[in-house]
Design a protein around this motif. Structure first.
Motif, short mmCIF file in Angstrom:
data_model
loop_
_atom_site.label_atom_id
_atom_site.label_comp_id
_atom_site.label_asym_id
_atom_site.label_seq_id
_atom_site.Cartn_x
_atom_site.Cartn_y
_atom_site.Cartn_z
N ASP A 1 0.79 -1.24 0.00
CA ASP A 1 0.00 0.00 0.00
C ASP A 1 0.82 1.28 0.00
N CYS A 2 2.07 1.18 -0.39
CA CYS A 2 2.92 2.37 -0.56
C CYS A 2 3.10 3.20 0.71
N GLU A 3 3.07 2.54 1.85
CA GLU A 3 3.28 3.22 3.12
C GLU A 3 4.18 2.39 4.01
N PHE A 4 4.96 3.08 4.81
CA PHE A 4 5.77 2.40 5.82
C PHE A 4 6.03 3.39 6.94
N GLU A 5 5.94 2.92 8.17
CA GLU A 5 6.39 3.69 9.32
C GLU A 5 7.01 2.72 10.30
N GLY A 6 8.27 2.94 10.60
CA GLY A 6 8.97 2.06 11.53
C GLY A 6 10.45 2.40 11.56
N GLU B 1 16.36 6.67 -2.12
CA GLU B 1 15.65 7.95 -2.22
C GLU B 1 16.03 8.76 -3.46
N PRO B 2 17.32 8.89 -3.80
CA PRO B 2 17.66 9.64 -5.01
C PRO B 2 17.08 9.03 -6.29
N ILE B 3 17.11 7.70 -6.41
CA ILE B 3 16.54 7.06 -7.60
C ILE B 3 15.03 7.28 -7.62
N ALA B 4 14.38 7.07 -6.48
CA ALA B 4 12.92 7.24 -6.41
C ALA B 4 12.52 8.66 -6.76
N ASN C 1 6.09 7.39 2.19
CA ASN C 1 4.82 7.36 1.45
C ASN C 1 5.07 7.56 -0.03
N ILE C 2 4.28 6.89 -0.82
CA ILE C 2 4.22 7.20 -2.25
C ILE C 2 2.84 7.78 -2.47
N GLU C 3 2.79 8.98 -2.99
CA GLU C 3 1.51 9.63 -3.27
C GLU C 3 1.38 9.84 -4.76
N ILE D 1 7.99 10.37 -0.66
CA ILE D 1 8.21 11.21 0.52
C ILE D 1 8.81 10.38 1.65
N VAL D 2 9.93 10.85 2.19
CA VAL D 2 10.58 10.20 3.33
C VAL D 2 10.71 11.24 4.45
N ASP D 3 10.19 10.89 5.61
CA ASP D 3 10.33 11.72 6.81
C ASP D 3 11.03 10.90 7.88
N ARG D 4 11.89 11.56 8.63
CA ARG D 4 12.56 10.91 9.75
C ARG D 4 12.27 11.73 11.01
#
Length: 114
Positions: A23-28, A65-68, A95-97, A80-83
């Protein structure tokens, strides 16, 4: 004679295969992300995967991240990557939106297209 292997593309592909299927989401944590990629791709060569959580976090920043981001706009999505810190742990949120509705992943149940 030695041969060098560019691990970036296989790692990116292994990451995206698992990520889009979930589902194009990850948090962990980085450890959880590494485990998710490893378990989701049992046929990926061990030398392609980072050896530990610190290397997974670094690979996310420097390789995945750079390739994406480079491919995102041309394929109609935003990567989108948040830390951040959560309960004394370093957490990664990815997330992929979709920027186009419907997108090419709509048939697979991609949540941003519904």
């Amino acid at each position: 004679m030695t041969t060098t292997v560019d691990k970036t593309t296989p790692l990116y592909n292994a990451f995206m295969d698992v990520f889009i299927a979930s589902d194009c989401e990850f948090e962990g944590t980085a450890s959880e992300l590494l485990e998710k990629v490893a378990l989701g791709n049992p046929d990926v060569l061990p030398e392609v995967l980072p050896a530990d959580a610190a290397r997974m976090s670094k690979a996310l920043s420097e390789e995945i991240e750079p390739i994406a981001n480079a491919r995102a706009e041309s394929k109609g999505y935003k990567f989108i990557v948040d830390r951040f810190k959560k309960a004394d742990q370093r957490v990664i949120k990815i997330n992929i939106e979709c920027q186009t509705i419907p997108c090419e992943r709509m048939d697979s149940g991609h949540k941003f297209c519904q």
